[in-house]
Design an enzyme around this catalytic site. Structure first.
Site: not given
Length: 937
Positions: A522, A526-528, A535, A591, A799, A826
Site C-alpha cells: 500500500d 510508514r510502519d505498514e 489496493d 479487498w 492516499e 499510494h
C-alpha cells in the site's frame, strides 16, 4: 515472414534456472492465426531431439518432451509450421525436490535486529566448467563469493507466506570461482521474517532464528563438488550493528572485519554456527528480484549544522553518501516524504517507522549506504555529531505544518530508470569496495527499456561540491538517491499535450515502482508496507499496462490462496499478518475480491489461462463464501467492509463510513466477482459452474437495483458501479450515466469517489457518452482531484485526496483510536492511468492477450494530441493521434494481432486509411503501421 523471437518462459526471474519441471514457453508471434512447431533437444545443435509439439498460440506452450529433472538443461526452438527455425533458447531446472538439498540452514547468535556474518572457505580443482549457487534465507541475505556479490538482487528472498512457501534463487557463479582457495560469505538480516512487520509491531512473526541456506554445485573436469551450509561454517558480526526494514540501519565502520569475504581470512576467533532443519515449501523465485532501478545525483545543501536533501522524486530506497571524517564521527540520515511549513522533515506520518540511518566513521573515506532496509522519501536530513563511542538511534517527530501548493515547472520529470549497478555496498555488509564510488550507468538505445518498469534516468551526472559542516571536519560529497523496486520490465507509456496530465501519469508509474518491492504494498514509508488486497484489486489492470507484472502478481496470488481461510474468506493483507484481528483481518468485499479480479486482470493483459486455472479454486471459494453472507433478500448487509474507502465525503477519522452505502458496494462487488468467475469457468470448461455463477450474479444484481437503485444514483461511486458492474438494467443505464454526469457538473469536476469508485468513474462516464464530464473530472485542479496533487508538486499518488489541503496545510491523518494514516505514495487512485491508455490515447486490448487491438481515442479537455504504446505479448501496439484541421492517427498493430479503429466522437465527412478512402465507421486493420485521417464536415 519474420522468425519468432523473444523466446522466454513464464519464469521472469532473470535467474539461471526455473523452478518447474515443465516450463511454459512463449515467444513473439509473427502473424495472426499462425500455427507453430516447437522442438526441444538435449543439446544446442538439436542432434538429440527429445520432444516436439504443434501450437496454435504463442503463449504458455508446455515444453515438449519428458519433464525436466533437477538441474537438467534443455534447448528449445520454434518456427511457423514448415518455416525456418528461430534461434534456440536454453532452459535449466533448479532444485525441484526437497531431497535435492544436501545443505541445511545455519544460524548464528544475536539479538533481533543484529546482522550476523557467515563464511566458509573451500578449494576447487582445475577445470571449472560451470557452477550454480542455490541460496535463500530465514530473513534477508546478501551473499558473496571471493568478495563479489553473487547477483544484483536485494532483500532476498522477498516476502512470502514463509511457513508454506520460501523462495530461493539460482545464480550462475561460474565466473566468480577460481582454481584453488575460494571463500563464500553472507550477511543475514531480520527482514520481514524476524523483524517488526506492520503497525502492530509483530516481531519474530515467522520465527526467532534467522539463517542462511546455500548450496553451491560446481562441475569441474574431475567431477562434481558441492559446498553447502553446514556445521563447518563460521559466524561473527561486523560493521552493521542493526538493520530493520522499518527502523533503518546502524553501521559502525570501525567494527568491520576487513577481508572476511575473501580466502585467507583468519576466522579462528569466529563462533560455530547452529544447523537448523530444512524449511518446508522451498520454491525457486519466478519473478524479478528487488534491484536498484535508478541512481540519481542530488544536492546536499548545508544549512545550520545539517545537510538537507531534495531528491526531486518520492521514491523507495535510500541515500548513498560519500563521506570523510574522524574515526568515531556519527552521521545520521532521516527521511520524510514532505517538509513542514518551516522546511523541516514532516515525520509524523511515519508513525513507528524510525526510517533512520546511523553511520559511525572509521577515519577513512567511505561510501555510506544501508543494508537490509529501504525508505519511502523525497526529502532527507543529514546531521553530524562529534566522535562518539556509540549510541541508540533516536527518531524525532516534527510538528504538523504546511506546504505551499503550486504547479511544478517541470510537467514530466523522469519515470525512474534501470541502472546497471556494480556492487551495492556500504563498506560493511555490501561488498565494501568503497574506493570505487558510484557504479556506472548504462545507456538506453532508441528509448527501449529491457528490464525495468521505469525508463532509464535522463539525469546527467552532476558534480556535488565537497562541503563541510561547521563544528566538524566531516566532508560529504557525491550524494545519490538510490531507488529500488522489483525490476519488472516496463511495457507501457503514455504522453499527451497537457503537461499536468503527463505529470499525473509519471506519478502513477512511480507509485507502482515504489510499491512493487517484493510484494504489491500500500505504501513504502510508514510502519505498514503491507500487501493490501484492496489496493492491488483496483490497480492490477493499470499495473499490467505499465509493466510486465504477470509473474510478480502470479507469485503474490499463490500466497493469497495459501493465506485464504478454509471457509473461503480472503485476508486483507497478503502475506497475512492480521489473521488474529477478526473482521479487521479478513472478509471485506473490494479487498477479498482481489482473489477474482487479479487473476482476471492477468488473463486480459497476457492471455494467461494458466493463472486462472491455478487460482480457480481460490476464486470460487471467495464467491461461495460471499454468497453465504447474503441476507434473504440477496443483499450483503452484515460484517465489516472497508467500503468505498477514503471517499472524500467520509469522516476523515473513519474512512470506511463512505457516502455510498456499504451494503450497496459490498453486494455490487459480489455481483462483479460472480460474473467474472462465471466467465473464467466458461473459459476453463467448467460449464455447470459458469451457469451457476452467472445466474447468481444476475439475481443478486436485480435484487440490489431494486433495493438500492435510487439511493445509488445519489453518489458518483454508486452511479459508476451501477454502470461498470451491470447493476443497472439496460433500460436504466443511460439514466445512471446522465445522473453521474450531473453529479460531476454539480461538483465542478471535484471527484467524490474512494478506492472502489475511483477506477470506475471515468470509464462509466465514457461508456455512457459523457466525455466532457470525464475530462472535467480528470482536469480539475481543485481539491479533491488528481491534478490538485500535481499542483502541489506531488511526484507520486496520494492516499488521501486532501493529503495537502487547498490552503497548503498538511492533513493530520488522525484516525479513530488515536492513530494516524497519511501517505503520499499510494497507487490506488492511480488506477486512472488505465483510462489514459484506453480512452485519452485510445489503446486497449480488443481480446485477451492483445491478439486483437482496439484503437478508440476520445479527444477532449483541450488535448491536441495523445500517444500511448504497449509492448504486448503479440508485439508492439501504439497510437499517436493529433487534432488539427483533420484528425490524424498513426497506428502500429503488432505482428501477432489484428485490430479495429473506432472513430472518435465527432461529425466526420470522410475517412482515409493509408491514403485510401474508406467508409465511415469501424475500420479493420492488419499487422503493421497505418495512418488514418478523418476530415470534419
Amino acid at each position: 515472414m519474420d522468425l519468432p523471437d523473444r523466446l522466454r518462459t513464464a519464469d521472469d526471474s532473470g535467474l539461471a534456472a526455473t523452478g518447474t519441471a515443465r516450463p511454459l514457453l512463449s515467444w513473439r508471434p509473427v502473424a495472426p492465426g499462425a500455427v507453430y512447431e516447437v522442438e526441444a533437444a538435449a543439446d544446442e545443435d538439436f542432434t538429440e531431439v527429445v520432444g516436439a509439439a504443434t501450437a496454435a498460440t504463442a503463449v504458455d506452450v508446455p515444453l515438449p518432451g519428458p519433464a525436466l529433472a533437477s538441474c537438467e538443461a534443455r534447448w528449445w526452438r520454434v518456427r511457423v509450421r514448415g518455416g525456418e527455425w528461430s534461434a534456440p533458447a536454453r532452459v535449466e531446472a533448479a532444485l525441484l525436490e526437497p531431497g535435492d538439498w544436501t545443505a541445511r540452514p545455519v544460524a548464528a547468535g544475536g539479538e533481533r535486529g543484529s546482522v550476523p556474518l557467515l563464511r566458509r572457505e573451500f578449494a576447487l580443482p582445475q577445470g571449472i566448467r560451470s557452477a550454480r549457487l542455490y541460496v535463500t534465507a530465514l530473513g534477508v541475505h546478501r551473499t558473496w563469493i571471493n568478495g563479489r556479490p553473487v547477483g544484483p538482487d536485494l532483500l532476498e528472498p522477498g516476502w512470502t507466506e514463509y511457513g508454506s512457501r520460501l523462495l530461493y534463487a539460482t545464480y550462475d557463479v561460474t565466473g566468480l570461482l577460481v582454481e584453488g582457495p575460494n571463500a563464500i560469505g553472507a550477511a543475514v538480516g531480520d527482514g520481514w521474517y524476524r523483524g517488526p512487520v506492520g503497525w502492530l509491531s509483530a516481531e519474530a512473526f515467522y520465527g526467532d532464528r534467522t539463517g542462511l541456506l546455500a548450496q553451491l554445485e560446481v562441475e569441474t573436469a574431475s567431477g562434481r563438488t558441492v559446498v553447502g551450509t553446514d556445521a563447518s561454517w563460521r559466524a561473527s558480526h561486523g560493521a552493521v550493528r542493526s538493520a530493520g526494514i522499518l527502523a533503518g540501519c546502524t553501521t559502525d565502520l570501525r567494527a568491520e572485519p576487513h577481508g572476511w569475504r575473501i580466502p585467507g581470512f583468519d576466522d579462528a576467533a569466529w563462533e560455530p554456527v547452529e544447523v537448523l532443519d530444512l524449511p518446508a515449501g522451498l520454491e525457486q523465485r519466478s519473478a524479478p528480484g528487488v534491484q536498484v532501478v535508478e541512481t540519481r545525483p542530488v544536492a546536499a545543501v548545508p544549512v545550520g549544522g545539517r545537510w538537507t536533501v531534495d531528491t526531486g522524486q518520492n521514491l523507495s530506497g535510500y541515500l548513498r553518501i560519500n563521506a570523510t571524517g574522524p574515526a568515531g564521527t556519527r552521521i545520521t540520515v532521516r527521511h520524510a516524504e514532505v517538509l513542514d511549513a518551516e522546511g523541516r522533515l514532516h515525520t509524523r506520518p511515519l508513525r513507528g517507522a524510525a526510517a533512520t540511518e546511523v553511520y559511525i566513521l572509521d577515519g577513512s573515506s567511505a561510501v555510506l549506504e544501508p543494508a537490509f532496509t529501504f525508505h519511502g522519501f523525497r526529502f532527507a536530513e543529514i546531521t553530524v555529531d562529534a566522535a562518539v563511542e556509540g549510541g541508540a538511534v533516536e527518531g524525532g517527530a516534527v510538528e504538523e505544518g504546511g506546504i505551499e501548493c503550486g504547479a511544478s515547472e517541470d510537467g514530466t520529470g523522469t519515470d525512474g530508470g534501470m541502472v546497471e549497478e556494480g556492487a551495492v555496498g556500504n563498506g560493511a555488509v555490501d561488498e565494501g569496495r568503497v574506493e570505487e564510488g558510484t557504479a556506472e550507468k548504462s545507456t538506453a538505445e532508441n528509448g527501449t527499456v529491457e528490464k525495468s518498469t521505469v525508463e532509464r534516468s535522463t539525469v546527467e551526472k552532476s558534480t556535488v561540491e565537497k562541503s563541510t559542516v561547521e563544528r566538524s571536519t566531516v566532508e560529504i560529497w557525491g550524494v545519490e538517491a538510490v531507488a529500488i523496486s522489483s525490476a519488472l520490465r516496463r511495457t507501457g507509456r503514455f504522453e499527451c499535450s497537457d503537461k499536468r496530465v503527463n505529470r499525473l501519469y509519471h506519478n502513477v508509474v512511480w507509485s507502482q515502482v515504489d510499491n512493487f518491492v517484493a510484494i504489491p504494498t500500500d505504501c513504502p514509508q510508514r510502519d505498514e508496507r503491507l500487501g493490501w488486497t484492496g489496493d492491488i484489486q483496483v490497480f492490477a489492470p493499470t499495473a499490467c499496462r505499465n509493466a510486465d507484472a504477470r509473474s510478480f502478481l502470479r507469485g503474490w496470488l499463490k500466497d493469497l490462496a495459501i493465506a485464504q481461510h478454509p471457509d473461503g474468506k480472503v485476508a486483507h493483507v497478503v502475506p497475512d499478518i492480521l489473521a488474529d484481528q477478526g473482521d479487521w483481518g479478513s472478509g471485506s468485499t473490494g479487498w477479498g475480491d482481489a482473489a477474482v479480479a487479479v487473476p482476471w486482470a492477468l488473463y486480459e493483459a497476457y492471455g494467461d489461462t494458466a493463472t486462472l486455472r491455478d487460482q480457480y479454486a481460490s476464486m470460487r471459494a471467495w464467491v461461495d463464501w460471499g454468497e453465504r453472507r447474503l441476507d434473504g433478500d440477496l443483499i450483503w448487509s452484515g460484517g465489516f467492509h472497508f467500503g468505498d474507502w477514503l471517499d472524500p465525503g467520509a469522516p476523515p477519522e473513519n474512512p470506511a463510513q463512505a457516502t455510498t452505502p456499504t451494503p450497496y458496494t459490498a453486494t455490487a462487488s459480489l455481483v462483479r466477482s460472480a460474473r467474472t468467475l462465471a466467465a473464467a469457468a466458461r473459459l476453463l470448461g467448467h460449464d455447470a459452474d459458469a451457469d451457476r455463477y452467472a445466474a447468481l450474479g444476475d439475481s443478486v444484481a436485480a435484487a440490489l437495483w431494486e433495493r438500492y437503485g435510487e439511493q445509488a444514483l445519489e453518489t458518483q461511486t454508486g452511479c459508476a458501479m451501477a454502470i461498470a458492474y451491470g447493476i443497472a438494467p439496460e433500460a436504466e443505464r443511460a439514466r445512471a450515466g446522465d445522473r453521474l454526469a450531473a453529479l460531476v457538473r454539480a461538483a465542478e469536476g471535484r471527484i467524490a469517489t474512494g478506492f472502489l469508485g475511483t477506477p470506475l468513474v471515468l470509464p462509466a462516464l465514457t461508456a455512457t457518452g459523457h466525455h466532457a464530464e470525464a475530462y472535467l473530472l480528470l482536469l480539475n485542479e481543485r481539491c479533491p482531484g488528481w491534478l490538485h496533487q500535481v499542483a502541489c508538486d506531488a511526484t507520486t499518488v496520494w492516499e488521501r485526496w486532501d493529503a495537502i489541503r487547498e490552503d497548503g496545510s498538511i492533513h493530520p491523518g488522525d484516525m479513530e483510536g488515536g492513530d494516524s494514516m497519511l501517505s503520499f505514495n499510494h497507487y490506488a487512485y492511480g488506477a486512472v492511468a488505465e483510462w489514459l491508455y484506453t480512452t485519452a490515447a485510445g489503446l486497449a486490448p480488443g481480446a485477451p492477450g492483445w491478439t486483437r487491438v482496439r484503437f478508440a481515442p476520445v479527444p477532449g479537455g483541450g488535448l491536441t494530441w495523445a500517444a500511448a504504446e504497449i509492448d504486448a505479448p503479440t508485439g508492439r501496439a501504439a497510437i499517436r493521434w493529433e487534432l488539427g484541421e483533420d484528425f490524424t492517427a498513426e497506428l502500429t498493430v503488432p505482428p501477432g494481432a489484428e485490430a479495429e479503429f473506432h472513430p472518435p466522437p465527432g461529425d466526420w465527412a470522410s475517412a482515409a486509411v493509408d491514403g485510401v478512402g474508406v467508409p465511415l465507421g469501424i475500420v479493420p486493420l492488419g499487422p503493421g503501421a497505418h495512418r488514418i485521417v478523418l476530415s470534419p464536415r
